[in-house]
Design an enzyme around this catalytic site. Structure first.
Site, PDB file in Angstrom:
ATOM      1  N   LEU A  78       0.816  -1.225   0.000  1.00 21.86           N
ATOM      2  CA  LEU A  78       0.000   0.000   0.000  1.00 21.86           C
ATOM      3  C   LEU A  78       0.843   1.266   0.000  1.00 21.86           C
ATOM      4  CD1 LEU A  78       0.061   1.260   3.082  1.00 21.86           C
ATOM      5  CD2 LEU A  78      -1.508  -0.626   3.502  1.00 21.86           C
ATOM      6  N   GLU A 137       0.992   5.299   1.090  1.00 19.23           N
ATOM      7  CA  GLU A 137       0.369   6.266   1.975  1.00 19.23           C
ATOM      8  C   GLU A 137      -0.403   7.270   1.119  1.00 19.23           C
ATOM      9  OE1 GLU A 137       3.079   7.894   4.825  1.00 19.23           O
ATOM     10  OE2 GLU A 137       3.994   5.954   5.160  1.00 19.23           O
ATOM     11  N   PHE A 187       5.403   6.548 -11.826  1.00 21.36           N
ATOM     12  CA  PHE A 187       6.721   6.651 -11.183  1.00 21.36           C
ATOM     13  C   PHE A 187       7.778   7.209 -12.128  1.00 21.36           C
ATOM     14  CE2 PHE A 187       6.172   5.212  -6.889  1.00 21.36           C
ATOM     15  CZ  PHE A 187       4.857   4.768  -6.970  1.00 21.36           C
ATOM     16  N   LEU A 188       7.329   8.110 -12.994  1.00 18.73           N
ATOM     17  CA  LEU A 188       8.260   8.807 -13.889  1.00 18.73           C
ATOM     18  C   LEU A 188       8.161  10.308 -13.665  1.00 18.73           C
ATOM     19  CD1 LEU A 188       8.080   6.897 -17.304  1.00 18.73           C
ATOM     20  CD2 LEU A 188       9.912   6.877 -15.609  1.00 18.73           C
ATOM     21  N   GLY A 221      11.154   9.998  -0.900  1.00 22.26           N
ATOM     22  CA  GLY A 221      11.355  10.029   0.550  1.00 22.26           C
ATOM     23  C   GLY A 221      10.383   9.045   1.157  1.00 22.26           C
ATOM     24  N   CYS A 248       9.454   4.045   3.247  1.00 20.69           N
ATOM     25  CA  CYS A 248       9.739   2.766   2.595  1.00 20.69           C
ATOM     26  C   CYS A 248      10.896   2.786   1.613  1.00 20.69           C
ATOM     27  CB  CYS A 248       8.481   2.254   1.914  1.00 20.69           C
ATOM     28  SG  CYS A 248       7.280   1.709   3.118  1.00 20.69           S
TER      29      CYS A 248
END
Ligand code: UDX
Ligand code: UDX
Length: 440
Positions: A154, A156, A250-251, A258, A261
């Site tokens: 998961l 946040e 995620f690009l 930060g 995880c």
């Protein structure tokens, strides 16, 4: 309906407990922190997470979810016992397993009947076997149990939705029957379920997080090259993302990753590799690129403000490590605010929810009630967290309030041309062409 216990009511624990209760199970959440448990019993959440309070309170009212600090009570009728305590980084980057160990010992001492122990925390490969040894060692008399790894994926800020709609459920165990029982629990989530061995499941979590972190460092490296060559990384990412093999997620170039995880998991994976004599070259580069982002932003701001930050009033838009959370763990804002302060700047900040959490960590920063009060008399605004509410600020009003009109966009959320037309000196990260144009 199954009887489930979840140990730890941090991010992972509370969300897991709430979601399994919502699926119709009877769930007890245990934490050693009495204040947290007292608050939860009164419907006060330990963290800010969209939708969490509603789902917790709904299931408490329905009698499916309760909280305790007592292991005896939590394990009395439990069939499935999830572990969701923190696994922070130790001094050398290795995962610190003291909390997992404490939980394993407590389970061993208080279990009265066979149990399936399911680990949700991110733990080094081999921890499942180690937990089994600890439980065995501390049981007053032998009672059978199994250990299953079920890593949590998961995010946040969208934790409930991620937990209710996972892309996959990964289960690892040496006891196939136990893994099948845990698979049954996850069937209502309608995601593909993969059953493998313990160590492979533990590795899937690290490999997944390290891969996502690699995507972020990759695009940040491309951002640096874009700046040098006059291209706009934001557009480059869009163009790349249409390729299904790459995907758009995620690009987003910017201040880098930060949170609780990615930083610790990439470090821990590199540590595990090095410990076994392997050289984690790619992971080292991923970390090095990420570590450069924060000082880079401070240096860029210095440049934009004429080479000296002393006496300059700088407002940080956002403090949390990402939007929709008040989590300050390894937030880029911490390093940036401290570096600005060390350089003599007067640092202000505004964040929709993280200011209370941040105030304790950053006493040198003046927390402001809203972005406009923060802009009043400021020399520069720096976007640190890409909260939605920052995307449509009234920049004419902000321009009239600021002393010097500098905007450094650490998350590339603004249109460079629009801000430059309004009279701002704007720079993003990796926006070579646009950045160069507005800088002229
Ligand atoms: C989780 C995972 O456990 C971690 O491995 C993952 O990588 C990130 O998310 P998180 O839920 O964020 O950690 O941890 P945290 O918010 O620190 O919560 C842990 C909770 O466990 C705390 O409430 C703490 O009081 C509780 N705890 C800790 C226990 O109940 N017993 C213990 O022995 C230790
Ligand atoms: C992550 C994983 O996504 C989740 O699967 C795992 O179980 C826990 O760790 P989380 O840390 O909550 O979740 O946030 P995530 O949305 O992944 O973002 C992590 C960091 O990367 C944030 O600081 C974010 O700002 C940054 N990020 C993310 C980027 O810099 N660029 C991106 O494109 C995406």
């Amino acid at each position: 309906m199954k009887n489930i216990t979840v140990i730890g009511t941090g991010y992972v624990g509370i969300v897991t407990a709430a979601v399994f209760a919502d699926l119709g199970n009877r769930v007890i959440g245990l934490d050693i922190n009495e204040e947290k448990i007292e608050n939860l019993k009164r419907g006060i959440m330990p963290i800010y997470e969209p939708g969490l309070e509603e789902i917790v309170c709904r299931n408490m009212r329905a009698g499916r979810l309760s909280f305790t600090t007592s292991y005896a009570e939590a394990l009395k009728e439990c069939e499935f016992c999830f572990i969701g305590v923190g696994t922070p980084s130790g001094v050398d980057g290795e995962a610190d397993l003291q909390y997992v160990e404490a939980v394993a010992i407590s389970i061993a001492k208080h279990m009265t009947h066979p149990l399936i122990i399911i680990n949700k925390s991110t733990v080094p490969v081999g921890t499942g076997d180690w937990v089994a040894e600890i439980v065995k060692k501390h049981q007053p008399s032998p009672i059978p149990f199994s250990v299953v790894s079920c890593p949590e994926f998961l995010r946040e800020g969208s934790a409930i939705a991620d937990c209710l709609n996972p892309h996959r459920t990964v289960l690892g165990s040496l006891d196939r029957e136990a893994a099948e029982k845990v698979a049954q629990l996850h069937l209502p989530l309608r995601a593909p379920i993969m059953i493998t061995d313990l160590r492979t499941a533990e590795m899937i979590k690290y490999a997944s997080n390290a891969f996502l972190a690699t995507k972020i460092s990759f695009i940040n490296e491309i951002a640096n090259i874009c700046e040098a060559l006059g291209a706009d990384v934001k557009e480059v990412a869009v163009g790349m993302g249409y390729d299904k093999r790459i995907g758009p997620q995620f690009l987003e170039a910017g201040l880098g990753y930060g949170g609780s995880c990615f930083p610790k998991d990439v470090k821990a994976l590199a540590y595990m590799a090095a410990e076994k004599g392997r050289h984690p070259q790619l992971l080292e580069a991923v970390m090095a690129i990420n570590n450069d982002r924060r000082p880079m932003v401070v240096n860029r701001l210095k440049e934009m403000l004429g080479g000296d930050l002393r006496g300059k009033v700088v407002g940080l838009l956002g403090l949390a490590f990402k939007p929709n959370t008040d989590d300050m763990r390894d937030a880029p804002s911490i390093d940036i605010a401290r570096m600005l302060d060390e350089n003599g700047a007067i640092v202000r900040a505004y964040d929709p929810v993280a200011m209370d959490a941040a105030a304790a960590i950053l006493p040198e920063v003046k927390m402001m009630p809203d972005p406009y009060t923060m802009a009043d008399g400021a020399d520069a605004l720096v976007v640190v967290t890409d909260w939605n509410e920052f995307k449509n600020l009234d920049f004419e009003r902000i321009r009239d309030l600021m002393r010097t009109h500098v905007i450094l966009d650490g998350r590339n959320i603004y249109d460079p041309a629009a801000l430059s037309e309004l009279g701002f000196r704007y720079r993003g990260l990796g926006r070579g062409y646009n950045g160069a144009r507005v800088e002229e």
